[in-house]
Design a protein around this motif. Structure first.
Motif, PDB file in Angstrom:
ATOM      1  N   ASP A   1      -6.405   0.898   6.505  1.00  0.00           N
ATOM      2  CA  ASP A   1      -5.347   1.240   5.240  1.00  0.00           C
ATOM      3  C   ASP A   1      -3.933   2.238   5.685  1.00  0.00           C
ATOM      4  O   ASP A   1      -3.173   3.082   5.096  1.00  0.00           O
ATOM      5  CB  ASP A   1      -5.393   2.372   3.738  1.00  0.00           C
ATOM      6  CG  ASP A   1      -4.361   1.555   2.890  1.00  0.00           C
ATOM      7  OD1 ASP A   1      -3.826   0.347   2.775  1.00  0.00           O
ATOM      8  OD2 ASP A   1      -4.333   2.520   1.672  1.00  0.00           O
TER       9      ASP A   1
ATOM     10  N   PRO B   1      -5.008  -6.654   6.545  1.00  0.00           N
ATOM     11  CA  PRO B   1      -6.919  -6.356   5.568  1.00  0.00           C
ATOM     12  C   PRO B   1      -7.620  -7.398   5.602  1.00  0.00           C
ATOM     13  O   PRO B   1      -6.893  -8.241   4.340  1.00  0.00           O
ATOM     14  CB  PRO B   1      -6.264  -5.367   4.145  1.00  0.00           C
ATOM     15  CG  PRO B   1      -4.986  -5.387   4.925  1.00  0.00           C
ATOM     16  CD  PRO B   1      -3.921  -6.308   4.793  1.00  0.00           C
TER      17      PRO B   1
ATOM     18  N   GLY C   1       0.834  -1.333   0.014  1.00  0.00           N
ATOM     19  CA  GLY C   1       0.330   0.143  -0.601  1.00  0.00           C
ATOM     20  C   GLY C   1       1.112   0.989  -0.295  1.00  0.00           C
ATOM     21  O   GLY C   1       0.092   2.314  -0.219  1.00  0.00           O
TER      22      GLY C   1
ATOM     23  N   ASP D   1       0.121  -1.757   6.683  1.00  0.00           N
ATOM     24  CA  ASP D   1      -0.528  -3.372   5.292  1.00  0.00           C
ATOM     25  C   ASP D   1       0.271  -4.484   6.339  1.00  0.00           C
ATOM     26  O   ASP D   1      -1.068  -5.670   6.642  1.00  0.00           O
ATOM     27  CB  ASP D   1       1.016  -3.309   4.569  1.00  0.00           C
ATOM     28  CG  ASP D   1       1.383  -2.371   3.880  1.00  0.00           C
ATOM     29  OD1 ASP D   1      -0.232  -1.591   3.031  1.00  0.00           O
ATOM     30  OD2 ASP D   1       2.207  -1.514   3.838  1.00  0.00           O
TER      31      ASP D   1
END
Ligand code: GLU
Length: 278
Positions: free
Chosen positions: A97, A228, A34, A100
């Motif tokens: 977010d 996530p 990310g 990670d």
């Protein structure tokens, strides 16, 4: 002393944040890359031997497992950005977010699995109590009726006390170091969380001789790697954990990070087999 109100607010904030995420439409789909070409890893900053920050140094077993896993995923150490992930914020940090992966004494639970995914487990601990060194009347949570206990907001440790021992006065703090201050000053009679965390806290230079771990665990805490929801990294992380164990690096990391602490992991439960990925 029970802090219903702050917890209520935290729960509302969590719900609000999750709603926002749900409306936000998923973004970049849950791969671990990310933040540009690096990886953002959530750890604890105040748990000596597990996740600990001292200036620009990050140490502990969670940090060592995270470095090993990140290495297997193709990241160099200087591509890792360490981010503080307090107990109450871990689900939100993953859902929003901000990180990670989370390696932060993060127990795998069905409730958390509603919001996040887990790789691992890579360690199994057990909930225990920490008391002042001269304490003799507290052998387990059943001895705490009418007494005051400190634990951390958003932890399984605080939740278990609320569920199983409603007669205990629960004082919730944002981190375990805050609980030790309350224990030392007599504000509470015990601190509860995982045995390995308590042993690490009790063994620091500043705390030597002040506290003892009761040594009577009353839960099984499987530490997972928080991801996530929908991440595609679970299998690669499980493979890395298995390799770390097979190479002996897992054992080395536990030994090095519990040195000087009066702690031995439960060898019947460790090292655990990572669970199949969903
Ligand atoms: N392992 C427990 C949990 O994930 C307690 C330790 C912590 O607060 O990180 O809630």
């Amino acid at each position: 002393m029970r802090s219903t109100k702050p917890l209520g607010l935290a729960a509302m904030a969590a719900a609000a944040a999750l709603t926002l995420t749900a409306c936000g439409g998923g973004g970049d789909g849950g791969d671990a890359g990310g933040s540009g070409d690096g990886v953002r890893i959530g750890i604890k900053y105040d748990q000596p031997g597990l996740g600990y920050r001292d200036g620009s140094e990050y140490t502990g077993f969670d940090v060592d497992v995270a470095k090993y896993v990140a290495g297997e995923l193709g990241y160099t150490e200087d591509q890792i950005e360490w981010v503080e992930a307090p107990s109450a914020n871990r689900e939100n940090m993953l859902a929003n977010d901000q990180v990670d992966m989370v390696f932060a004494t993060y127990s795998i639970t069905d409730e958390r699995k509603q919001t996040v995914d887990f790789a691992g487990p890579y360690f199994v601990a057990g909930q225990d109590l920490l008391v002042r060194v001269d304490e003799t009347s507290i052998q387990g949570p059943e001895d705490l009726e009418g007494k005051n206990l400190c634990s951390v907001t958003g932890s399984t440790s605080a939740q278990k006390v609320k569920d199983d021992h409603p007669g205990v006065g629960l004082f919730e703090q944002p981190g375990y170091a805050d609980c030790l201050t309350a224990l030392e000053s007599g504000q509470v009679d015990a601190v509860t969380t995982d045995d390995i965390i308590l042993a690490g806290l009790a063994s620091t230079d500043a705390n030597q001789g002040k506290f003892k771990v009761v040594g009577n665990t009353f839960s099984e805490e499987q530490y997972g790697v928080g991801l996530p929801k929908g991440s595609d990294q679970c299998q690669a992380i499980n493979d890395a954990i298995t390799k770390m164990v097979e190479e002996g690096a897992w054992e080395e990391a536990v030994t090095a990070n519990t040195e000087g602490a009066d702690y031995r992991y439960n060898a019947e439960l460790n090292p655990p087999e990572p669970a199949p990925c969903a």
